[in-house]
Design a protein around this motif. Structure first.
Motif: not given
Length: 274
Positions: A55-58, A60-64, A96-100, A138-149
């Motif tokens: 449902x958030x697809x569009x 998420x694109x806008x925030x990116x 991390x506060x960028x959370x739509x 090696x480092x594994x970086x585990x992402x969270x939200x769109x935009x803040x990526x």
């Protein structure tokens, strides 16, 4: 649930049906599970009932796109920092506060991001993180939200400048869930230019290891350093004490504030759980 109802402009009958289904599920949910697991199950119910996989697809694109439009200015802000690596980390934590899922406009949030970039962190184990990165392979970086990526990418850029021999893998969700990052967001924002991107095979709102793919778990187990971004990942990985995990986030609720002994709204770079 209510945000999805508004987003999809559902009619009253359909909305009542969805509310009834979700509330019935939550009444019988297994609350010994983590918030990440329960949210993942709730989300699957919502998407099944609405017939909308993402449902958030569009949005998420806008925030990116919004953050990509800011990317060069953000990169310059990092370069202007007295210590660009530290500046990138603070920028990343503030992002991390960028959370739509919230209600604030991105322009206001970006002003807050720039403000917090020049501040301090309530819990700051970044010095230990940088020391660990010196010795890591090696480092594994585990992402969270769109935009803040986009901010994740800037921080990884600085990590690779400081530690050019370090192998960096960026983990994304295996299925769409709320505003969390997927492989599509990684491609849209150019994450694949700075890190190897891996899907975790799960649709949980966080990183529920038992629900992730064997490939992801292998990367997780072999990583010398793990950077876990956001509260959802903290909630699902906080009891994983046998790995070298750094949690990078903004405290967003009283429960987590009590665990970390840091006020709501403060930035955190924490090695494990204190």
């Amino acid at each position: 649930m209510y945000r999805v109802i508004r987003l999809l402009d559902m009619d009253e009958l359909s909305a009542r049906h969805l509310v009834s289904k979700v509330m019935a599920f939550l009444a019988e949910a297994d609350y010994s599970k983590t918030n990440s697991e329960i949210m993942g199950e709730t989300w699957k119910l919502i998407t099944r009932e609405t017939g909308q996989e993402d449902p958030y697809a569009e949005i998420k694109k806008r925030y990116n796109r919004m953050l990509l439009d800011e990317e060069e200015e953000l990169r310059l802000s990092v370069k202007r920092s007295e210590d660009p690596l530290c500046g990138a980390l603070r920028l990343e934590a503030a992002g991390n506060q960028i959370d739509f899922a919230g209600s604030r406009e991105v322009r206001f949030v970006m002003e807050e991001v720039y403000h917090h970039m020049n501040g301090t962190q309530a819990v700051d184990d970044s010095g230990q993180l940088f020391e660990d990165l010196k010795d890591a392979k090696s480092v594994l970086y585990i992402g969270d939200n769109c935009g803040e990526i986009v901010l994740d990418k800037l921080f990884i850029e600085e990590i690779r400048k400081q530690y050019p021999d370090l192998s960096v893998t960026y983990g994304v969700r295996g299925e769409p869930i709320v505003n969390d990052v997927t492989i599509l967001d990684a491609r849209m924002t150019g994450m694949e230019r700075v890190a190897e991107v891996i899907e975790n095979g799960s649709g949980a709102l966080g990183t529920v290891l038992s629900d992730t793919s064997l490939q992801f778990r292998n990367v997780f187990e072999k990583a010398d350093v793990i950077i876990s971004k956001g509260q959802g990942n903290f909630e699902s990985l906080s009891e994983c004490t046998d790995k070298n995990i750094y949690h990078l986030m903004m405290v967003k609720c009283e429960r987590i504030a009590g665990i970390l002994k840091a006020p709501v709204g403060e930035l955190i770079c924490c090695h494990g759980v204190r």
